[in-house]
Design a protein around this motif. Structure first.
Motif, PDB file in Angstrom:
ATOM      1  N   ASP A 270      -5.044  -2.998   6.062  1.00 52.82           N
ATOM      2  CA  ASP A 270      -6.391  -2.548   6.047  1.00 52.82           C
ATOM      3  C   ASP A 270      -5.731  -1.179   5.398  1.00 52.82           C
ATOM      4  O   ASP A 270      -5.841   0.246   5.661  1.00 52.82           O
ATOM      5  N   ILE A 271      -6.071  -0.948   3.435  1.00 52.17           N
ATOM      6  CA  ILE A 271      -6.567   0.155   2.555  1.00 52.17           C
ATOM      7  C   ILE A 271      -7.560   1.781   3.651  1.00 52.17           C
ATOM      8  O   ILE A 271      -6.985   2.801   3.623  1.00 52.17           O
ATOM      9  N   LYS A 272      -8.017   1.047   4.570  1.00 57.66           N
ATOM     10  CA  LYS A 272      -9.049   2.126   4.915  1.00 57.66           C
ATOM     11  C   LYS A 272      -8.256   2.228   6.305  1.00 57.66           C
ATOM     12  O   LYS A 272      -9.748   3.778   6.826  1.00 57.66           O
TER      13      LYS A 272
ATOM     14  N   ILE B 119      -0.224   3.640   8.295  1.00 55.86           N
ATOM     15  CA  ILE B 119      -1.467   3.303   8.345  1.00 55.86           C
ATOM     16  C   ILE B 119      -1.064   2.169   8.825  1.00 55.86           C
ATOM     17  O   ILE B 119      -0.190   1.864   9.523  1.00 55.86           O
TER      18      ILE B 119
ATOM     19  N   ILE C 230       0.926  -1.038   0.211  1.00 51.20           N
ATOM     20  CA  ILE C 230       0.202   0.135  -0.384  1.00 51.20           C
ATOM     21  C   ILE C 230       0.938   0.889  -0.290  1.00 51.20           C
ATOM     22  O   ILE C 230       0.883   2.088  -1.103  1.00 51.20           O
TER      23      ILE C 230
ATOM     24  N   TYR D 201      -0.925  -1.468  -7.242  1.00 51.64           N
ATOM     25  CA  TYR D 201      -0.560  -2.828  -6.714  1.00 51.64           C
ATOM     26  C   TYR D 201       0.806  -3.128  -7.293  1.00 51.64           C
ATOM     27  O   TYR D 201       1.325  -3.819  -6.888  1.00 51.64           O
TER      28      TYR D 201
ATOM     29  N   ILE E  10      -4.991   3.883  -5.437  1.00 53.27           N
ATOM     30  CA  ILE E  10      -3.865   3.338  -5.239  1.00 53.27           C
ATOM     31  C   ILE E  10      -3.690   1.836  -5.213  1.00 53.27           C
ATOM     32  O   ILE E  10      -2.803   1.449  -5.798  1.00 53.27           O
ATOM     33  N   LYS E  11      -5.060   0.939  -4.986  1.00 56.75           N
ATOM     34  CA  LYS E  11      -4.822  -0.654  -5.513  1.00 56.75           C
ATOM     35  C   LYS E  11      -4.973  -0.341  -7.085  1.00 56.75           C
ATOM     36  O   LYS E  11      -4.512  -1.722  -7.200  1.00 56.75           O
TER      37      LYS E  11
ATOM     38  N   LEU F 117      -6.050   4.302   6.786  1.00 49.59           N
ATOM     39  CA  LEU F 117      -5.169   5.338   6.308  1.00 49.59           C
ATOM     40  C   LEU F 117      -4.999   6.536   7.271  1.00 49.59           C
ATOM     41  O   LEU F 117      -5.914   6.994   7.182  1.00 49.59           O
TER      42      LEU F 117
ATOM     43  N   ASN G 233      -8.626   5.041  -2.609  1.00 55.05           N
ATOM     44  CA  ASN G 233      -8.185   3.537  -2.460  1.00 55.05           C
ATOM     45  C   ASN G 233      -8.225   3.080  -3.883  1.00 55.05           C
ATOM     46  O   ASN G 233      -7.655   2.199  -3.774  1.00 55.05           O
ATOM     47  N   ASN G 234      -9.018   3.317  -4.813  1.00 57.21           N
ATOM     48  CA  ASN G 234      -8.932   2.577  -6.154  1.00 57.21           C
ATOM     49  C   ASN G 234      -7.500   2.781  -7.006  1.00 57.21           C
ATOM     50  O   ASN G 234      -7.274   2.746  -7.288  1.00 57.21           O
TER      51      ASN G 234
END
Length: 86
Positions: free
Chosen positions: A26-28, A22, A7, A48, A44-45, A30, A41-42
């Protein structure tokens, strides 16, 4: 490799100056710090796989260098550097 390393690396690909912490994997979770503009988040993903490739590069270079040494082949400068820790 832990998810939080992926991440953070993905974030650094998008914004090398980003300051973020972080909690857990979990990316949630941050926390954007020192005025860093949050990255969705999208986005960032989407980075990956590129982040994993960057994080795995030293291991890939070591394996390549070992195979070349065993075969008596010439190493690239990058492979030699990774072996001697430069």
């Amino acid at each position: 490799m832990t998810t939080n390393k992926i991440i953070v690396q993905a974030i650094k690909i998008i914004n090398p100056k980003a300051e973020v912490s972080i909690h857990g994997d979990d990316i949630k979770n941050l926390k954007w710090e020192n005025g860093t503009t949050p990255i969705p988040n999208n986005q960032i993903k989407a980075k990956y796989s590129e982040a994993e490739e960057i994080l795995n590069k030293p291991n890939t270079l070591k394996a390549s260098a070992k195979a070349k040494l065993i075969a008596g082949e010439k190493l690239t400068e990058e492979e030699a550097d990774i072996l001697i820790g430069v």
